[in-house]
Design a protein around this motif. Structure first.
Motif, PDB file in Angstrom:
ATOM      1  N   GLN A   1     -49.216 -14.659  64.699  1.00  0.00           N
ATOM      2  CA  GLN A   1     -49.506 -13.495  64.793  1.00  0.00           C
ATOM      3  C   GLN A   1     -48.319 -12.870  64.211  1.00  0.00           C
ATOM      4  O   GLN A   1     -48.139 -11.675  63.152  1.00  0.00           O
ATOM      5  CB  GLN A   1     -49.436 -12.613  66.335  1.00  0.00           C
ATOM      6  N   TRP A   2     -46.983 -13.307  64.500  1.00  0.00           N
ATOM      7  CA  TRP A   2     -45.566 -13.001  63.689  1.00  0.00           C
ATOM      8  C   TRP A   2     -45.808 -13.311  62.051  1.00  0.00           C
ATOM      9  O   TRP A   2     -45.507 -12.214  61.323  1.00  0.00           O
ATOM     10  CB  TRP A   2     -44.443 -13.522  63.964  1.00  0.00           C
ATOM     11  N   VAL A   3     -46.675 -14.292  61.650  1.00  0.00           N
ATOM     12  CA  VAL A   3     -46.903 -14.390  60.140  1.00  0.00           C
ATOM     13  C   VAL A   3     -47.796 -13.458  59.747  1.00  0.00           C
ATOM     14  O   VAL A   3     -47.699 -13.175  58.391  1.00  0.00           O
ATOM     15  CB  VAL A   3     -47.339 -16.031  59.890  1.00  0.00           C
ATOM     16  N   GLU A   4     -48.718 -13.184  60.502  1.00  0.00           N
ATOM     17  CA  GLU A   4     -50.052 -12.209  60.113  1.00  0.00           C
ATOM     18  C   GLU A   4     -49.199 -10.929  59.737  1.00  0.00           C
ATOM     19  O   GLU A   4     -49.534 -10.257  58.816  1.00  0.00           O
ATOM     20  CB  GLU A   4     -51.022 -12.229  61.149  1.00  0.00           C
ATOM     21  N   ILE A   5     -48.362 -10.498  60.761  1.00  0.00           N
ATOM     22  CA  ILE A   5     -48.087  -9.325  60.666  1.00  0.00           C
ATOM     23  C   ILE A   5     -46.896  -9.076  59.380  1.00  0.00           C
ATOM     24  O   ILE A   5     -47.068  -8.187  58.571  1.00  0.00           O
ATOM     25  CB  ILE A   5     -46.810  -8.895  61.800  1.00  0.00           C
ATOM     26  N   GLU A   6     -46.176 -10.111  59.082  1.00  0.00           N
ATOM     27  CA  GLU A   6     -45.380 -10.341  57.941  1.00  0.00           C
ATOM     28  C   GLU A   6     -46.152 -10.251  56.895  1.00  0.00           C
ATOM     29  O   GLU A   6     -45.741  -9.407  55.656  1.00  0.00           O
ATOM     30  CB  GLU A   6     -44.509 -11.464  57.873  1.00  0.00           C
TER      31      GLU A   6
ATOM     32  N   LEU B   1     -45.722  -7.259  53.947  1.00  0.00           N
ATOM     33  CA  LEU B   1     -45.487  -7.616  52.855  1.00  0.00           C
ATOM     34  C   LEU B   1     -46.457  -7.568  51.415  1.00  0.00           C
ATOM     35  O   LEU B   1     -46.244  -7.095  50.305  1.00  0.00           O
ATOM     36  CB  LEU B   1     -44.676  -9.072  52.513  1.00  0.00           C
ATOM     37  N   VAL B   2     -47.694  -8.211  51.920  1.00  0.00           N
ATOM     38  CA  VAL B   2     -48.650  -8.351  51.015  1.00  0.00           C
ATOM     39  C   VAL B   2     -49.434  -7.024  50.751  1.00  0.00           C
ATOM     40  O   VAL B   2     -49.848  -6.467  49.829  1.00  0.00           O
ATOM     41  CB  VAL B   2     -49.435  -9.372  51.227  1.00  0.00           C
ATOM     42  N   ASP B   3     -50.006  -6.602  52.177  1.00  0.00           N
ATOM     43  CA  ASP B   3     -51.349  -5.582  52.073  1.00  0.00           C
ATOM     44  C   ASP B   3     -50.370  -3.957  52.204  1.00  0.00           C
ATOM     45  O   ASP B   3     -50.901  -3.306  51.880  1.00  0.00           O
ATOM     46  CB  ASP B   3     -51.888  -5.450  53.168  1.00  0.00           C
TER      47      ASP B   3
ATOM     48  N   LEU C   1     -40.153  -5.432  65.503  1.00  0.00           N
ATOM     49  CA  LEU C   1     -40.791  -5.983  64.466  1.00  0.00           C
ATOM     50  C   LEU C   1     -39.759  -5.841  62.991  1.00  0.00           C
ATOM     51  O   LEU C   1     -39.604  -6.706  62.293  1.00  0.00           O
ATOM     52  CB  LEU C   1     -41.981  -5.202  63.996  1.00  0.00           C
ATOM     53  N   ARG C   2     -39.029  -4.747  63.213  1.00  0.00           N
ATOM     54  CA  ARG C   2     -37.867  -4.681  62.102  1.00  0.00           C
ATOM     55  C   ARG C   2     -36.911  -5.824  62.039  1.00  0.00           C
ATOM     56  O   ARG C   2     -36.564  -6.250  61.139  1.00  0.00           O
ATOM     57  CB  ARG C   2     -37.406  -3.137  61.982  1.00  0.00           C
ATOM     58  N   ARG C   3     -36.404  -6.076  63.283  1.00  0.00           N
ATOM     59  CA  ARG C   3     -35.748  -7.122  63.379  1.00  0.00           C
ATOM     60  C   ARG C   3     -36.070  -8.522  62.840  1.00  0.00           C
ATOM     61  O   ARG C   3     -35.232  -9.230  62.244  1.00  0.00           O
ATOM     62  CB  ARG C   3     -35.207  -7.205  64.736  1.00  0.00           C
ATOM     63  N   ARG C   4     -37.249  -8.789  63.052  1.00  0.00           N
ATOM     64  CA  ARG C   4     -37.955  -9.993  62.843  1.00  0.00           C
ATOM     65  C   ARG C   4     -38.343 -10.145  61.336  1.00  0.00           C
ATOM     66  O   ARG C   4     -37.911 -11.213  60.635  1.00  0.00           O
ATOM     67  CB  ARG C   4     -39.147 -10.138  63.645  1.00  0.00           C
ATOM     68  N   ILE C   5     -38.700  -9.011  60.978  1.00  0.00           N
ATOM     69  CA  ILE C   5     -39.283  -8.910  59.264  1.00  0.00           C
ATOM     70  C   ILE C   5     -38.204  -8.599  58.504  1.00  0.00           C
ATOM     71  O   ILE C   5     -37.951  -9.312  57.522  1.00  0.00           O
ATOM     72  CB  ILE C   5     -40.396  -7.978  59.132  1.00  0.00           C
ATOM     73  N   LYS C   6     -37.242  -7.990  58.817  1.00  0.00           N
ATOM     74  CA  LYS C   6     -35.974  -7.660  58.036  1.00  0.00           C
ATOM     75  C   LYS C   6     -34.837  -7.884  58.724  1.00  0.00           C
ATOM     76  O   LYS C   6     -34.218  -6.842  59.083  1.00  0.00           O
ATOM     77  CB  LYS C   6     -35.993  -6.037  57.462  1.00  0.00           C
ATOM     78  N   PRO C   7     -34.213  -9.122  59.094  1.00  0.00           N
ATOM     79  CA  PRO C   7     -33.285  -9.295  59.778  1.00  0.00           C
ATOM     80  C   PRO C   7     -31.828  -8.810  59.499  1.00  0.00           C
ATOM     81  O   PRO C   7     -30.911  -8.556  60.270  1.00  0.00           O
ATOM     82  CB  PRO C   7     -32.961 -10.675  60.191  1.00  0.00           C
TER      83      PRO C   7
END
Length: 192
Positions: free
Chosen positions: A11-16, A20-22, A40-46
């Protein structure tokens, strides 16, 4: 230690990917997956100081992949235009070049280790040289010079490969005559 995430790795990969892609906003993804937006922000943009760095590096990798894929397609077209026997020759040559490259890298690593060991040994001999009258300890001085010369020679190949890997032309090594003249001056023998 923080609380365990309610989302799976997939799910984390899908969110990222979707961010980023969509181009789906983090707000929308947080609502859809039922998680806190800040998580989400911390995980995607640490890295808050450079929030787009991760996206840029993924973008740069994506651009590199496009370029590599285009080159691979062009290569496949060129290779496919050759008769099968010549395709086999190209494959054999490519394998040989790859093996040579790997062996040279291995040889450079061993040469670097040898250079390091010889330099240590040279330094041990240099410690034995009388600083006031070096010629009293000529044998140690000659041992130092010989060991250091060997260390320099064994360090040439790794140095050249390192320069090439940085995109720099390697320095031309001194000629044997220049090395011998320096050694003769060092030993005070005036030429041999």
């Amino acid at each position: 230690m923080g609380r365990k995430s309610s989302l799976t790795d997939d799910q984390w990969v899908e969110i990222e990917r979707r961010h980023l892609v969509d181009g789906i906003s983090i707000n929308a993804l947080a609502q859809e997956f039922g998680v806190n937006e800040s998580s989400l922000r911390r995980r995607i943009k640490p890295n808050k100081a450079e929030p787009k760095k991760a996206a840029k590096s993924l973008q740069a990798l994506a651009e590199m992949k496009v370029e590599v894929d285009a080159k691979a397609k062009h290569f496949a077209e060129q290779l496919g235009a050759l008769p099968f026997a010549k395709q086999q020759i190209v494959s054999d040559l490519a394998r040989k070049l790859t093996n040579t490259s790997e062996h040279m890298a291995s040889a450079a690593e061993i040469s670097a280790a040898s250079s390091h060991r010889l330099s240590r040994m040279a330094n041990q001999q240099l410690e034995l040289v009388d600083e006031v009258d070096p010629m009293k300890t000529r044998a140690q001085l000659e041992s130092f010079a010989a060991l250091q010369k060997l260390a320099n020679i064994s360090g040439e190949m790794p140095g050249r490969l390192a320069a090439l890997s940085r995109g720099q032309p390697p320095e031309a090594p001194p000629s044997q005559e220049e090395v011998d003249q320096e050694l003769a001056l060092l030993l005070g023998s005036g030429g041999g």
